[in-house]
Scaffold this active site. Structure first.
Site, PDB file in Angstrom:
ATOM      1  CG  ASP A 113      -0.208   0.001   2.539  1.00 39.61           C
ATOM      2  OD1 ASP A 113       1.034  -0.140   2.540  1.00 39.61           O
ATOM      3  OD2 ASP A 113      -0.873   0.129   3.584  1.00 39.61           O
ATOM      4  CE  LYS A 164       1.689   2.606  12.573  1.00 41.53           C
ATOM      5  NZ  LYS A 164       0.390   2.036  12.208  1.00 41.53           N
ATOM      6  CG  ASP A 220       1.085   4.674   3.948  1.00 39.56           C
ATOM      7  OD1 ASP A 220       0.081   5.182   4.472  1.00 39.56           O
ATOM      8  OD2 ASP A 220       1.383   3.482   4.054  1.00 39.56           O
TER       9      ASP A 220
END
Length: 235
Positions: A113, A164, A220
């Site tokens: 992706d 993250k 992305d």
């Protein structure tokens, strides 16, 4: 030529549900969303083919039949192998599940992706020169909140992974492109769902793991906003 890109397998992870994209993509896997009349996965494999790769292993899951049928109807000049997961196995489990199809040493793994116009021959050369067990492409983004950060030393050896977190004291993020020695598959658990980023990478940190830094743009499509941005930049 030994270890030329045409002899190296590329494993592409394309089994995720894409839950954050359901509002705009609900009839197909997110990797098959059309960007300028071409599915992203096809754009990705076409670019990789232009770099010299000829053999692709697609790790499918959610709506994997859509991908299988697409490539049956639109044959590729490259070899396309489907490794389908009946149950979600995560990014790491998907790679391990595809082990029977992986022939080359080393082999590449990519998230399906995203897209980064990387010098893959250069990365392959770097991987061999570093005698790396695992090489991870890293790049810089303005906001790290939605990407895993990576801490490296002066020799580009990976020291730690921070998933993250905006507060991470590093500008480098994981671009979702990896090169592995084939023996690293033996360190992946069988018959288990696991994350290659959150579980596997931290477990091999004492091995020879290096970062390959690229300044190429990294796109992305994980959210509607990023999909829109990617589409606009590729008109």
């Amino acid at each position: 030529m030994a270890n030329s890109l045409e002899n190296i397998d590329v494993v592409i992870l394309t089994g995720g549900k894409g839950e954050r994209l359901i509002s705009v993509v609900n009839d197909r896997p997110k990797t098959m969303v059309e960007v300028n009349r071409s599915p992203l996965l096809v754009t990705l494999t076409d670019y990789l083919s232009s770099q010299g790769f000829k053999r692709f292993i697609l790790c499918t899951g959610h709506r994997g039949d859509y991908i299988k049928e697409y490539f049956e109807k639109h044959p590729s000049e490259s070899e396309i192998i489907i490794s389908h997961e009946e149950q979600p196995l995560g990014t790491g489990g998907g790679v391990k599940h595809a082990e029977e199809f992986i022939q080359s040493d080393p082999f590449f793994v990519l998230n399906g992706d995203s897209l980064c116009e990387l010098d893959y021959a250069g990365m392959n050369k770097y991987h061999k020169e570093k005698a790396s067990d695992t090489t991870i492409v890293v790049t810089k983004v303005r906001s790290k909140s939605d990407f895993g950060s990576i801490v490296i030393d002066h020799d580009y050896r990976v020291l730690s992974f921070i998933e993250k977190k905006e507060s991470a004291n590093t500008n480098y993020v994981n671009a979702g492109i990896y090169c592995f020695r084939k023996e690293m598959l033996q360190l992946m658990p069988s018959s288990k769902s696991f994350s290659i980023e959150k579980e596997y990478f931290p477990s091999i940190i004492t091995r020879s793991v290096f970062a390959y830094v690229t300044s190429q743009p990294f796109f992305d499509i994980g959210t509607p906003e990023r999909l829109q941005l990617f589409t606009q930049k590729n008109k």
